[in-house]
Design a protein around this motif. Structure first.
Motif, PDB file in Angstrom:
ATOM      1  N   SER A 292       0.803  -1.210   0.000  1.00  0.00           N
ATOM      2  CA  SER A 292       0.000   0.000   0.000  1.00  0.00           C
ATOM      3  C   SER A 292       0.845   1.274   0.000  1.00  0.00           C
ATOM      4  O   SER A 292       0.294   2.359   0.080  1.00  0.00           O
ATOM      5  CB  SER A 292      -0.926   0.010   1.225  1.00  0.00           C
TER       6      SER A 292
ATOM      7  N   PRO B  66       2.318   4.256  -1.494  1.00  0.00           N
ATOM      8  CA  PRO B  66       1.915   4.915  -2.733  1.00  0.00           C
ATOM      9  C   PRO B  66       3.002   4.866  -3.805  1.00  0.00           C
ATOM     10  O   PRO B  66       4.194   4.866  -3.504  1.00  0.00           O
ATOM     11  CB  PRO B  66       1.636   6.356  -2.293  1.00  0.00           C
ATOM     12  N   GLU B  67       2.553   4.832  -5.048  1.00  0.00           N
ATOM     13  CA  GLU B  67       3.486   4.751  -6.166  1.00  0.00           C
ATOM     14  C   GLU B  67       4.420   5.951  -6.206  1.00  0.00           C
ATOM     15  O   GLU B  67       5.598   5.812  -6.535  1.00  0.00           O
ATOM     16  CB  GLU B  67       2.694   4.648  -7.481  1.00  0.00           C
TER      17      GLU B  67
END
Length: 601
Positions: free
Chosen positions: A550, A552-553
């Motif tokens: 989870s 974030p990119e």
């Protein structure tokens, strides 16, 4: 049988419910810590009233033969004998966290310094009444509440709980009370009125209250040497070292009218464009004769809470006050001005300040973006214990560099200590039946152990000289290691096999080593099992690791860019990218020979 040594320590158990009151009891509770043959703590609680009468009774009946402790007192700038007002009873107030975020490993140097100080006092026979505040309202907290869309209570209780979890992970002996600022608004309002009556506080036209610095003789010279002419609005002041919380001029900035540029804020008048209803109060103080006085709707300044809570829980004059060296000015100078101005009595007799934890050549701080939370920097139980040992074995007043090499060296030292203790426990459990371990007459080890215990006690009583105390600890460990090597070598040289008689171990000497390790650990506090984190399974795996997916990119992109910058030796860019990652709520820890570890902060 081998007698386990124990010590009594003032402690309050961390509440299981993070929303329970921060002042956990009105009586002093004693925790007797014992170390069994497996090196684990067991505890038994006994309660004693903290009423003045009973405190006096316990003081008068205590042993008068206390070892003299010397401490570097920031008030006198010298190392002087510590003399509490009512020996052996010691009152101790320490600056706690601002609970708008997780505390970082730099902060925890202060809390571990408090722990060593308290453990040394207890070891030397003193009775310590320790109070540590929780700042749960200030500008940073309000801004984060707005940013995240949560209430003041939701945000502060969340990080309060994390703080207590970290204290437990670090085996820190708890204070008697952790009073919250928001629970002591009336006490703060009373301090303001007392200061006004003594001619030291005034209310500005827009409703805020200020301390009149020009009317307090000696301001800015008690803990630091400041030139009054240089104390201009917004000027920065260096205190020359390291600390736990926050420094500079005033970390809780506020624009308002005031009479003098040096005057600091006691109470901030409500401003609708900034303030929140859940962070605003309208206290009324009852004066002598029954008259009531309203100081106006608003919230407290940063410095006021410590003066109010120290007075409520420990009295007008306290024995010890501790904090990071960056708090000397303005925070601790302001505390002195407020407390002595309101109480008309000396505030604190001995001030203890610890040094910074540095990352590279910079102080670790949230504002610089170079901070690491405890679990981010120390993901395993061994790492957590190693961090404790790294801090408690250092000279508390000197700056300390937090590096992978330093943590690795501490882990290596702990492995050696654990291995020695396990070997001793195993040998004694096998050989103690039928053997006399009470007669030290024929043991060469016992005399050396006694000498090192004496050296250890001299060291801890000399301004908490923990590097010297560590040297004594390892001198004793070396005695046990040499004894095991002696028997192993004798068996090897004689060519005997397992069916022959093995040369006997000096069980009397090993017993004295075991007891010495337990005795010294009353101060070091390193032989313990680190509690598992919430979500960590029985095998030590953290189910939260599944949350890695989870991340974030955009955070992972920054991590990749930072790795590329490091490979190109563009350290400035790498530091900038780390700061950006921190702002997004994540920390990155480099792993030698592997990919960096990214975790939530």
């Amino acid at each position: 049988a081998i007698t386990a040594l124990s010590f009594a320590a003032s402690l309050l158990l961390h509440p299981s419910n993070a929303f329970s009151p921060a002042v956990y009891t009105t009586s002093l509770r004693k925790l007797s810590l014992q170390i069994n043959n497996e090196g684990k703590y067991t505890s038994s609680l006994s309660s004693s009233s903290s009423s003045d009468d009973e405190k006096s009774s316990s003081t008068s009946s205590a042993s008068p033969s206390l070892r003299q402790l010397t401490l570097y007192n920031s008030l006198t700038r010298t190392k002087t004998p510590f003399v509490p007002q009512s020996s052996p009873h010691v009152t101790m107030y320490t600056c706690g966290p601002t609970v708008y975020d997780s505390a970082h490993v730099g902060n925890f140097r202060a809390f571990l310094t408090y722990d060593v100080l308290k453990r040394v006092l207890l070891y030397l026979g003193y009775d310590v009444d320790h109070v540590c505040n929780l700042t749960d309202v200030d500008d940073k907290i309000i801004k984060r509440c707005e940013r995240e869309g949560v209430t003041l209570l939701e945000l502060t209780r969340k990080f309060e709980g994390k703080f207590f979890d970290d204290l437990e992970a670090l085996n820190i002996v708890k204070a008697r009370a952790y009073p919250r600022a928001t629970d002591h608004i009336d006490e703060m309002a009373q301090v303001i009125i007392d200061l006004e009556q003594n001619g030291l506080a005034y209310q500005s036209d827009e409703g805020s209250w200020y301390f009149a610095v020009s009317k307090k003789e000696g301001y800015g010279t008690r803990l630091v040497n400041l030139d009054p002419e240089q104390l201009k609005k917004g000027a920065s002041v260096s205190t020359g070292g390291g600390g736990a919380q926050r420094g500079g001029m005033d970390a809780d900035e506020y624009d308002a009218e005031k009479e003098g540029v040096r005057d600091f804020c006691l109470w901030k008048a409500f401003k609708p464009e900034f303030d929140r209803e859940d962070a605003t109060w309208d206290p009324v103080v009852e004066l002598e004769g029954g008259e009531k006085r309203n100081i106006g709707k608003g919230r407290p300044g940063w410095h006021l809470e410590c003066s109010a809570m120290a007075r409520k829980y420990l009295g007008d004059t306290i024995d010890l006050h501790a904090g990071g060296v960056d708090l000397k000015f303005p925070h601790h100078e302001n505390e002195i001005a407020q407390s002595e101005g309101a109480n008309c009595a000396p505030f604190c007799n001995c001030w203890i300040h610890n040094g910074f934890v540095n990352i590279g050549d910079e102080k670790m701080s949230k504002s610089k973006g170079n901070f690491l939370t405890l679990r981010g920097a120390c993901p395993t139980s061994d790492d957590v214990r190693a961090y404790r040992y790294l801090i408690v074995s250092s000279q508390y007043r000197n700056p300390l560099s937090f590096t992978d090499a330093a943590l690795g060296a501490a882990k290596g030292a702990l492995k050696r200590l654990d291995r020695a203790k396990a070997m001793i426990n195993d040998a004694l459990s096998k050989g103690v039946d039928g053997a006399d371990t009470s007669d030290s007459g024929d043991s060469d080890i016992v005399a050396t152990v006694d000498k090192e215990i004496a050296n250890f006690e001299v060291a801890i009583a000399d301004d908490l000289s923990m590097p010297r105390a560590s040297a004594s600890l390892f001198s004793i460990v070396k005695l046990a290691e040499k004894e095991f090597k002696r028997v192993t070598k004798a068996a090897k040289d004689s060519g005997i096999d397992e069916s022959d008689v093995v040369p006997p171990l000096d069980l009397v000497g090993l017993t004295s080593v075991q007891q010495a390790l337990e005795k010294m650990d009353q101060v070091f506090g390193i032989y313990y099992d680190v509690p598992k984190q919430k979500g960590e399974d029985a095998d030590g795996a953290d189910s939260a690791s599944e949350d890695a997916l989870s991340v974030p990119e955009d955070v992972m992109d920054l991590v990749a860019q930072r790795s590329a910058a490091k490979d190109a030796k563009d350290w400035e860019l790498a530091d900038t990218l780390r700061s950006q990652i921190t702002v997004l709520g994540f920390s990155v820890k480099d792993v030698k020979g592997g990919d960096p570890v990214v975790s939530k902060v």
